[in-house]
Structure formats: C-alpha cells, structure tokens
Design a protein around this motif. Structure first.
Motif, PDB file in Angstrom:
ATOM      1  N   GLN A  55       0.833  -1.205   0.000  1.00 50.17           N
ATOM      2  CA  GLN A  55       0.000   0.000   0.000  1.00 50.17           C
ATOM      3  C   GLN A  55       0.868   1.255   0.000  1.00 50.17           C
ATOM      4  O   GLN A  55       0.585   2.214  -0.730  1.00 50.17           O
ATOM      5  N   GLU A  56       1.947   1.251   0.797  1.00 44.29           N
ATOM      6  CA  GLU A  56       2.830   2.417   0.865  1.00 44.29           C
ATOM      7  C   GLU A  56       3.518   2.663  -0.470  1.00 44.29           C
ATOM      8  O   GLU A  56       3.802   3.811  -0.822  1.00 44.29           O
ATOM      9  N   PHE A  57       3.785   1.612  -1.237  1.00 43.53           N
ATOM     10  CA  PHE A  57       4.418   1.751  -2.538  1.00 43.53           C
ATOM     11  C   PHE A  57       3.414   2.022  -3.651  1.00 43.53           C
ATOM     12  O   PHE A  57       3.802   2.181  -4.812  1.00 43.53           O
ATOM     13  N   GLY A  58       2.140   2.085  -3.326  1.00 36.94           N
ATOM     14  CA  GLY A  58       1.126   2.449  -4.307  1.00 36.94           C
ATOM     15  C   GLY A  58       0.700   1.339  -5.244  1.00 36.94           C
ATOM     16  O   GLY A  58       0.189   1.620  -6.338  1.00 36.94           O
ATOM     17  N   PHE A  59       0.853   0.075  -4.843  1.00 40.04           N
ATOM     18  CA  PHE A  59       0.452  -1.026  -5.716  1.00 40.04           C
ATOM     19  C   PHE A  59      -1.059  -1.229  -5.683  1.00 40.04           C
ATOM     20  O   PHE A  59      -1.702  -1.094  -4.646  1.00 40.04           O
ATOM     21  N   ASP A  60      -1.598  -1.556  -6.850  1.00 45.87           N
ATOM     22  CA  ASP A  60      -3.020  -1.856  -6.991  1.00 45.87           C
ATOM     23  C   ASP A  60      -3.303  -3.349  -6.944  1.00 45.87           C
ATOM     24  O   ASP A  60      -4.436  -3.762  -6.679  1.00 45.87           O
ATOM     25  N   ALA A  61      -2.285  -4.166  -7.241  1.00 48.71           N
ATOM     26  CA  ALA A  61      -2.456  -5.617  -7.293  1.00 48.71           C
ATOM     27  C   ALA A  61      -1.161  -6.289  -6.865  1.00 48.71           C
ATOM     28  O   ALA A  61      -0.066  -5.777  -7.109  1.00 48.71           O
ATOM     29  N   VAL A  62      -1.293  -7.458  -6.233  1.00 47.80           N
ATOM     30  CA  VAL A  62      -0.134  -8.202  -5.746  1.00 47.80           C
ATOM     31  C   VAL A  62      -0.329  -9.676  -6.069  1.00 47.80           C
ATOM     32  O   VAL A  62      -1.382 -10.252  -5.767  1.00 47.80           O
ATOM     33  N   LEU A  63       0.692 -10.283  -6.675  1.00 51.23           N
ATOM     34  CA  LEU A  63       0.701 -11.712  -6.966  1.00 51.23           C
ATOM     35  C   LEU A  63       1.738 -12.381  -6.075  1.00 51.23           C
ATOM     36  O   LEU A  63       2.924 -12.061  -6.143  1.00 51.23           O
ATOM     37  N   ASN A  64       1.299 -13.316  -5.257  1.00 49.84           N
ATOM     38  CA  ASN A  64       2.153 -14.017  -4.308  1.00 49.84           C
ATOM     39  C   ASN A  64       2.583 -15.348  -4.912  1.00 49.84           C
ATOM     40  O   ASN A  64       1.766 -16.233  -5.143  1.00 49.84           O
ATOM     41  N   MET A  65       3.883 -15.522  -5.144  1.00 44.73           N
ATOM     42  CA  MET A  65       4.400 -16.765  -5.706  1.00 44.73           C
ATOM     43  C   MET A  65       4.946 -17.708  -4.641  1.00 44.73           C
ATOM     44  O   MET A  65       5.554 -18.725  -4.958  1.00 44.73           O
ATOM     45  N   GLU A  93       0.068 -29.430 -14.969  1.00 45.28           N
ATOM     46  CA  GLU A  93      -0.559 -28.559 -13.977  1.00 45.28           C
ATOM     47  C   GLU A  93       0.177 -27.238 -13.863  1.00 45.28           C
ATOM     48  O   GLU A  93      -0.449 -26.175 -13.711  1.00 45.28           O
ATOM     49  N   GLU A  94       1.502 -27.291 -13.931  1.00 46.87           N
ATOM     50  CA  GLU A  94       2.286 -26.057 -13.860  1.00 46.87           C
ATOM     51  C   GLU A  94       2.051 -25.184 -15.086  1.00 46.87           C
ATOM     52  O   GLU A  94       1.993 -23.956 -14.977  1.00 46.87           O
ATOM     53  N   GLU A  95       1.911 -25.808 -16.239  1.00 45.22           N
ATOM     54  CA  GLU A  95       1.622 -25.042 -17.450  1.00 45.22           C
ATOM     55  C   GLU A  95       0.275 -24.345 -17.352  1.00 45.22           C
ATOM     56  O   GLU A  95       0.143 -23.176 -17.741  1.00 45.22           O
ATOM     57  N   GLU A  96      -0.737 -25.046 -16.833  1.00 40.50           N
ATOM     58  CA  GLU A  96      -2.056 -24.430 -16.670  1.00 40.50           C
ATOM     59  C   GLU A  96      -2.002 -23.291 -15.660  1.00 40.50           C
ATOM     60  O   GLU A  96      -2.644 -22.250 -15.841  1.00 40.50           O
ATOM     61  N   GLU A  97      -1.237 -23.502 -14.606  1.00 43.22           N
ATOM     62  CA  GLU A  97      -1.079 -22.440 -13.604  1.00 43.22           C
ATOM     63  C   GLU A  97      -0.417 -21.216 -14.218  1.00 43.22           C
ATOM     64  O   GLU A  97      -0.820 -20.076 -13.966  1.00 43.22           O
ATOM     65  N   LEU A  98       0.609 -21.445 -15.036  1.00 48.19           N
ATOM     66  CA  LEU A  98       1.306 -20.334 -15.666  1.00 48.19           C
ATOM     67  C   LEU A  98       0.378 -19.546 -16.576  1.00 48.19           C
ATOM     68  O   LEU A  98       0.380 -18.309 -16.562  1.00 48.19           O
ATOM     69  N   LYS A  99      -0.431 -20.241 -17.367  1.00 52.35           N
ATOM     70  CA  LYS A  99      -1.355 -19.542 -18.264  1.00 52.35           C
ATOM     71  C   LYS A  99      -2.385 -18.743 -17.472  1.00 52.35           C
ATOM     72  O   LYS A  99      -2.761 -17.629 -17.864  1.00 52.35           O
ATOM     73  N   GLU A 100      -2.832 -19.301 -16.353  1.00 53.18           N
ATOM     74  CA  GLU A 100      -3.778 -18.559 -15.512  1.00 53.18           C
ATOM     75  C   GLU A 100      -3.131 -17.306 -14.938  1.00 53.18           C
ATOM     76  O   GLU A 100      -3.750 -16.232 -14.901  1.00 53.18           O
ATOM     77  N   ILE A 101      -1.889 -17.426 -14.498  1.00 51.23           N
ATOM     78  CA  ILE A 101      -1.174 -16.279 -13.934  1.00 51.23           C
ATOM     79  C   ILE A 101      -0.973 -15.199 -14.991  1.00 51.23           C
ATOM     80  O   ILE A 101      -1.195 -14.004 -14.730  1.00 51.23           O
ATOM     81  N   ILE A 102      -0.566 -15.581 -16.180  1.00 50.41           N
ATOM     82  CA  ILE A 102      -0.351 -14.602 -17.243  1.00 50.41           C
ATOM     83  C   ILE A 102      -1.665 -13.921 -17.614  1.00 50.41           C
ATOM     84  O   ILE A 102      -1.716 -12.707 -17.850  1.00 50.41           O
ATOM     85  N   GLY A 103      -2.747 -14.688 -17.662  1.00 45.95           N
ATOM     86  CA  GLY A 103      -4.048 -14.077 -17.918  1.00 45.95           C
ATOM     87  C   GLY A 103      -4.431 -13.075 -16.848  1.00 45.95           C
ATOM     88  O   GLY A 103      -4.964 -11.997 -17.139  1.00 45.95           O
ATOM     89  N   TRP A 104      -4.139 -13.417 -15.574  1.00 45.61           N
ATOM     90  CA  TRP A 104      -4.436 -12.512 -14.456  1.00 45.61           C
ATOM     91  C   TRP A 104      -3.595 -11.230 -14.568  1.00 45.61           C
ATOM     92  O   TRP A 104      -4.112 -10.124 -14.378  1.00 45.61           O
ATOM     93  N   LEU A 105      -2.311 -11.383 -14.889  1.00 41.49           N
ATOM     94  CA  LEU A 105      -1.447 -10.217 -15.059  1.00 41.49           C
ATOM     95  C   LEU A 105      -1.911  -9.352 -16.220  1.00 41.49           C
ATOM     96  O   LEU A 105      -1.866  -8.113 -16.152  1.00 41.49           O
ATOM     97  N   ASP A 106      -2.378  -9.989 -17.281  1.00 36.78           N
ATOM     98  CA  ASP A 106      -2.851  -9.238 -18.440  1.00 36.78           C
ATOM     99  C   ASP A 106      -4.111  -8.438 -18.108  1.00 36.78           C
ATOM    100  O   ASP A 106      -4.302  -7.316 -18.591  1.00 36.78           O
ATOM    101  N   GLN A 107      -4.979  -9.008 -17.278  1.00 36.19           N
ATOM    102  CA  GLN A 107      -6.159  -8.262 -16.820  1.00 36.19           C
ATOM    103  C   GLN A 107      -5.755  -7.043 -16.021  1.00 36.19           C
ATOM    104  O   GLN A 107      -6.325  -5.959 -16.182  1.00 36.19           O
TER     105      GLN A 107
END
Length: 318
Positions: A171-181, A209-223
């Motif tokens: 919040q202090e750095f002004g982020f709107d979204a956070v992805l926890n790996m 499963e990792e490939e599906e997870e990666l595609k989901e993450i990239i889609g989330w980042l793209d949103q």
C-alpha cells in the motif's frame, strides 16, 4: 462457551519455530469451526512480538481480521511487521462476543490474571492448552540484499518483481495488485489491493498442472495491465520464484522476441533471474507470432525501466 466454536488450526502452529528477518512480516492464520455468524466470533493473537504499536515487547492481544468462510470454517488472518530482532512468543485465544459479562484475561510469560475491562466480550478460550507457545525468531539483516529491506525492480511498464519486505508494504508503494508466488507464505493487504496467490511453486518442474497455472497467472497479469494497475509479483527473496514469471510475461507480450532475447532484455533489468526449464513450456504455449491469436496479442507500447528501493527510512514502515 459451548462446542459451537472450535479451533480448527493455527498457522504457523504452536510449538513450532518461525524464523524471519527484521522488517519481514509475521502472518498468523487461524481457522475456527463454527455455526455462528462470523461477526459474533472474535480471535486474537496474544504475543510479546515487538512491532510498530508494541515497542516495549509487552504481552498484548491483537484482533485478527476475518478473511473468509469455507465449509463451516471461519478463517482469520493478520500480518505484523517485525521491527526489532530477538526471540518472541505467541499464542491465540478466541471467543464469542458476550454482552452479559465483561472481563478480560491477560497473560505474561507464564502467569495469568483476570482484570476488569469496559470492552464488550467475553469468555476467552486459549489455544495453548498443552502449554506450548509458538516461537518467532527475528534476525538482523545479513549480507544478502533481500534481507535488508524492500527491493523492487520494474520488469514491464507498471509490473514489478520484489521481495516479501516490499510486498508487506504494498500500500505504501502504491500497488493496486499483488501476486504471491510463495505457497507457504501469506500476507494481509487492504481490500483495495487485488491479491492473488499461486496455487503451486512453478519455478522448476513444468508439468501439465504447472503449465495451466502459468497460463492462468499470465491471464491474471494481463487483466491487471488492461486496468493500468500497478502490479507486484513477489516471493520472499524477490527473484527465485517470481523471476520466471517476469521472463514468462515478457515472452508473452513480446511475440517477436525469441526466448534468448527475452532473457537478455529482462536480464538487463535484474541480473540472474532464474528460468530453469521454462523455455520449452513458453514456446509450446506462446508460439512466436506477430498478430493476436488467443491469449497472444501485439506488443504494448512502453519502455522498460528498472530501479531498486534501498532499505532506508523512506521505504520502511515505521
């Protein structure tokens, strides 16, 4: 308090030792099985951890925030930024809110006493019936830069990778979204910040499963990019688990780049980003084309810049 309220779990568990560095958060999660409405349940962390509202290290209670309810279990979670080195303890207490009596149980290292209180509540039930507390050891930073404070690197316009220290101050750095790996680490952020946690670690083995997870993450980042959201991808060290995602996202948004070019260009922003075994996965799922096709799209306009936030007063939460 009847059996309508039952402790399901505590993470990190009592009787265990957790090691963190100064300015890393301690996050405690408590599950309570109950049929009561959650607004009637109160859960507290009881600790002598030194943080920004407890510089003296006195035993004190802090209410945990309700997060969600899953299959009859109410989940409470809060994070506390550790600002002082040392060895501290914690336990948990919980109760239903009770308007008929007003007393509070207070605890020092091994002694208990009852004191009057004007606050609403409660007949507390303590989680440490076996006499064991959780232990948290807070260490001074070492020579590794990620232990010394928030570290951030911009790897694509409005997209950053960083360490746990930085994520805890999103919040202090002004982020709107956070992805926890980090599958084994949670943090608590304001509800105004869009938060997602990866379901599995995907920095080494790249199965289906990792490939599906990666595609989901990239889609989330793209949103998030489509919303012009300032977004942070983090892991504890700031590179080991979030580095492959930085490489993958740049490979995705630059369909004209080869994998080698992607690694070279991203490597100019932050050196030694791991990307083991990721090449075949990316080339399989994101073939090199120049026009939009499914998830792929043309490159966004923007320049890549990099900066690191040194661990100074301006980047530390006091």
């Amino acid at each position: 308090m009847a059996q309508e309220v039952e402790l399901a779990y505590i993470e990190p568990g009592l009787g265990r030792q957790t090691e963190i560095f100064k300015s890393e958060p301690l996050t405690v999660t408590v599950g309570i099985k109950t049929s009561y409405p959650v607004h009637l349940i109160r859960v507290q962390l009881w600790t002598n951890l030194k943080h920004k509202t407890n510089y003296d290290g006195e035993w004190h209670g802090i209410d945990l925030e309700f997060l969600k309810k899953e299959q009859g279990t109410a989940i409470f979670r809060s994070s506390y930024l550790s600002l002082h080195p040392g060895t501290f303890e914690y336990t948990v207490r919980y109760s239903t809110r009770n308007l008929s009596s007003t007393h509070q149980r207070s605890k020092s290292n091994a002694n208990f006493s009852l004191t009057n209180s004007q606050e609403e509540a409660i007949e507390w039930k303590w989680a440490d019936a076996s006499g064991k507390n959780g232990i948290v050891r807070v260490a001074e930073p070492n020579e590794q830069s990620w232990t010394q404070g928030p570290q951030l690197t911009e790897v694509y316009p409005l997209l950053f990778i960083g360490n746990l220290c930085a994520a805890s101050q999103a919040q202090e750095f002004g982020f709107d979204a956070v992805l926890n790996m980090e599958c084994d680490i949670d943090i608590v952020l304001p509800q105004t910040i869009h938060y997602k946690k990866a379901a599995r670690n995907i920095n080494s083995n790249w199965g289906r499963e990792e490939e599906e997870e990666l595609k989901e993450i990239i889609g989330w980042l793209d949103q998030r990019a489509g919303q012009n959201a300032k977004t942070l991808i983090f892991c504890r060290e700031g590179s080991n688990k979030c580095g492959p995602i930085a490489v993958a996202y740049n490979f995705y948004v630059h369909p004209e780049w080869t994998f080698a070019q992607t690694c070279e260009n991203v490597g100019k922003l932050k050196e030694n980003l791991p990307h083991a075994n990721i090449q075949s996965c990316l080339e399989k799922n994101f073939p090199r084309i120049s026009k939009s096709n499914g998830l792929l799209h043309t490159k966004r306009v923007g320049s890549l810049t990099s900066f690191n936030h040194a661990p100074n007063a301006a980047t530390q939460v006091k």
